[in-house]
Design an enzyme around this catalytic site. Sequence first.
Site, mmCIF file in Angstrom:
data_model
loop_
_atom_site.group_PDB
_atom_site.id
_atom_site.type_symbol
_atom_site.label_atom_id
_atom_site.label_comp_id
_atom_site.label_asym_id
_atom_site.label_seq_id
_atom_site.Cartn_x
_atom_site.Cartn_y
_atom_site.Cartn_z
ATOM 1 N N TRP A 354 0.827 -1.210 0.000
ATOM 2 C CA TRP A 354 0.000 0.000 0.000
ATOM 3 C C TRP A 354 0.858 1.255 0.000
ATOM 4 C CZ3 TRP A 354 -2.175 2.256 5.131
ATOM 5 C CH2 TRP A 354 -1.202 2.200 6.129
ATOM 6 N N ASP A 355 2.197 1.102 -0.117
ATOM 7 C CA ASP A 355 3.074 2.263 -0.007
ATOM 8 C C ASP A 355 2.791 3.318 -1.067
ATOM 9 O OD1 ASP A 355 5.704 1.330 1.922
ATOM 10 O OD2 ASP A 355 4.404 -0.224 1.122
ATOM 11 N N GLU A 493 -0.648 -3.922 12.050
ATOM 12 C CA GLU A 493 0.037 -5.158 11.654
ATOM 13 C C GLU A 493 0.439 -6.063 12.817
ATOM 14 O OE1 GLU A 493 2.005 -4.428 7.350
ATOM 15 O OE2 GLU A 493 3.265 -3.860 9.035
ATOM 16 N N LYS A 613 2.225 -1.122 16.304
ATOM 17 C CA LYS A 613 3.476 -0.977 15.565
ATOM 18 C C LYS A 613 3.632 0.435 15.018
ATOM 19 C CE LYS A 613 5.753 -2.734 11.356
ATOM 20 N NZ LYS A 613 5.626 -3.697 10.222
ATOM 21 N N GLN A 614 2.537 0.974 14.479
ATOM 22 C CA GLN A 614 2.575 2.255 13.796
ATOM 23 C C GLN A 614 1.173 2.846 13.828
ATOM 24 O OE1 GLN A 614 3.393 1.560 9.578
ATOM 25 N NE2 GLN A 614 2.492 -0.471 9.765
#
Length: 805
Positions: A354-355, A493, A613-614
Site C-alpha cells: 500500500w506504499d 500489523e 506498531k505504527q
Amino acid sequence: MHEWIWTYEGYDPTRERLREALCTLGNGYFATRGAAPECAADDTHYPGTYAAGCYNRLTSTVAGRQVENEDMVNLPNWLPLRFRMYTGGGDAAWFTPDGSALREHRQSLDLRAGTLERTMCYVADDGRALHVRQIRLVHMAQPHLAVLRTQFTAEGWSGDIEVEVALDGSVTNSGVARYRDLNGSHLVHVNAGDGESDTMWLRCRTATSDIRIGMAARTLADDPADEERARTAHEPLRAVQVLRLSLPAGITRTVDKTVALHTSRDAAISDPLHAAVDRVGRAPGFEVLLESHRTAWRQLWRRGELDVPGEAGSILRLHLFHVLQTLSPHTADLDVGVPARGLHGEAYRGHIFWDELFVLPYLNLHFPEVSRALLMYRYRRLEQARGLARDAGRSGAMYPWQSGSDGREETQELHLNPRSGRWLPDYSRLQHHVGSAIAYNVWQYCEASGDAEFLHTKGAEMLTQIARFWAGFATFDEEFGRYRIRGVVGPDEYHEAYPDSGLPGLDDNAYTNVTAAWVLARALEVVRELPEPRRRELAERTGLDRGELARWEDVSRRLYVPFHAGVISQFHGYGDLEELDWDGLRARHGDIRRLDRVLEAEDDTVNRYQASKQADVLMLGYLFSPTELSGLFRRLGHELDDETWHRTLDYYLKRTSHGSTLSGLVHGWVLARGRREDAWTYVREALEGDIADLQGGTTEEGVHLGAMAGTLDLVQRGLTGMETRGGALWFDPVHSPQLAEYGFSIRYHGHWGVRVRMRPGELHIGVPDSDGTPIEVRLADRTVEVEPGESRLLMLPDDTHSPPR
C-alpha cells in the site's frame, strides 16, 4: 554533507551495505546498488541490480512445508572491475577495500548530476601507491545504459597493472539474511560470448517466468592495447575481459566500461541480447553520455523542485533522488507498481504494498503521467483482484496485500523471527484496506491532474469494484444496529487475532471501516456524476443497478466505528486488552520498535496488549483534512470534536512502538496540524529513518520508499494544508518554527511549474504564462483567482493553522 553531495569519508565495512543502498543509482527502468565493483557478494558487500517488474517464482522447503515465493530478481552484475599489480605470473593479490593495502577511501553521491564517485589509494606490499578514481552512472536519458569510468594513477613509479572486467551471471537473491533458507537461484541458461573486439555479452533467463535477459559491455582503455594486452577469459557463468595497462609515473590511464541491459519485457525489440549488443555498440563515449545524463537530471530537478533550507532540505533532496530513481518518467512506459523498498534491495522480495498511498500524492503534482501508469498497473490486475474476491466468497475486487508480476496474492504464509529463530504464520494478507488505498489514489490523482477521462473510465471501474467488495464484505448486526467488517488486519500489523483465539483476524478495525465508508461515498459520487453514456456503459460492463447503489448508500452511513474510554478504538475490543509494561521491556531489551519479535521471543504475543506498531487510527488524520474527517464521522452518525481527536491522539502516542518508518511520518503529519511543539520530533525521525537506519539494519535491504516520498509530501501538502479538491487549490497552512520558509513547484491541471512559497504570514503563488485557465485558490477566509503569467502574494493571519486536529 553538502547541499547536493553526500560524502562518506573512510571505509567502514560495518556500514558498507547501508551505504550501498543509499548510494544506489537508477533511472526507473533499472537500478544498481552502490557496491564496490572490485568486490563480490559476501557478508560485507552486496552488488544487486534490479529491473522494474522483473520477477520470478520459486518453491522452497521451509519448516517442513513447501512454500512458493515470487521475488524481484537480482540480475547479472554489470559492475565487476578489479585490478592488481602485473607480475606476469598472475600471482599478485587483487586490491579490495577489505585488504590491508587500502590507505584512503572516499565515496560521494552527487544528487544533482546523478553520479557516484569513489576515490581510493592502495599501497602494494613493495610500497608502490596506486590512486584510483571511479565515476558511475545509470543513464537517466537512455534507460538501458550504464557507465563505469575507472582512472588509475601510479605515484612515483612506472609499470603495468592488470584489470579484469566482467559481467557476472552467477548471482543469486541472497541480500536479506532471513530469506537465505529460501531458494534464491533465479537465473538459468547463463551463457557468455564476444561481440566486436572491445565488446562482450552475457545472456540468461529467469527459471520460471522465462524472462530473457541480455547484457553487453564495451570496454575502452586510453592505453593502446594490442592482442597481447587485451584478452577474453570467459568462465561458465561470467563474461570476462582482461586488460594490461601501462602506467607511466604520474600519468592517469582511463578505462571506460559501458553496459547495456535489455529484457524480453521491453517494447520494440525482438531479442534482448541483440538489442543490448546493438545498443552498447552505438553508445557514444563517456563525456557525451555524462552530459546527456546530467541534462536529464536537470529537467527532473526542475519538475520536482523543492526549496527547503538547511539539513532538512539536504535530506529531502536525497529522498526525492531515490523516489525518482525508482519511479521516473521512464516508469510511465512500464507495467509496474510501487516497490515498497525501491529498486534498492531485496526486502519484501520487491513486492508492491500500500506504499503507493504515500508516494502517489507527491507524484500527482509533479509527474502525473507516472501516477497514471502506476494506477494502470492496478487496473490491469483488476480482473485478478475480482478473482481473488470470488475465491474468498466475496463480490467486487479484493486486491492482494502484496502484489508482484500478475496481481495474485504474494504475501508470505510464514515469516521468520530472527530473535527466536522460529518460522511463524503470517496473516498480513488480511489487510484488505489496500483496496481503499488504491481507491484513494485514483481519486487524488484525478483531482490533482484533472484527468476526467481516466476517472470516467478505468478509475470509475476500479472504484465500483472496490466499493462493491466493501458493501459485500459488510454484514448487518442487529444487536449493534450497524454494518460490521470482521476478520481483518489493520495498518498496525502487530495485532492479527484476538488473544487465545484460534482464528486470525479482528473485527471492525476503525481505519478499515472509515476508509471503506469513504470509498463507498466517493464511488457513489463518481457514478452519479458520470456522463449518461458512460454511466450506462459502466452499468452494462459491471452489472451495477440502483439496488446496489442504495446498498452502498446505506452501508456508507451505518458502518460501525468502535469507541472506548472516550477515544476511537483501533478495533472492537481493543480497550479490553491488557496494558503493556513498556518500561520493563525497554529495560530488558533496549530498542523495542519490533515489539512483535521481542514478545514472541519471550513466548508472548502483542495480541494480548494495547500496543501498536505504527499509526492505525491516526492514519485517518493523515489521509483526510480535519474538515473532511469530521464530515466522514458525521456521515457515520458520530460527532468527532477536537477534544475526542486529541484524546485519541494522546492515547495512541503512548501505546505505539514505531516499528515502521511510516510511523514517524504519520505522527509528524498529524501533530503538525494540532500539537506543533511535538511534531518535529516525529518529522525528524521520518527524515532520518533511512540515513540513520533507525529500524536497525533494514535500510541496507532497500530504502523505505513510502516514508521518503511521504516526507516530500509533508512539506508539499502537510504543512501547507494544500488540497486539490473541486477544481481548486485549497490552502490551510500551519507554521513550523523548524521550517519557517520553504518553496516548491507543482504541476496542476495542465499548468507546469506553478510556484508556491511559504513564509510566516505569507503565501506566494505564481502561475507560469500559458493559454490555460486561471487557477482558483481557496483560503479559509477568501477565494482568489491567479491568471497564467501572474503572481500573487496572499497575506495570512500571524498564526494561521487549522483547528487543533
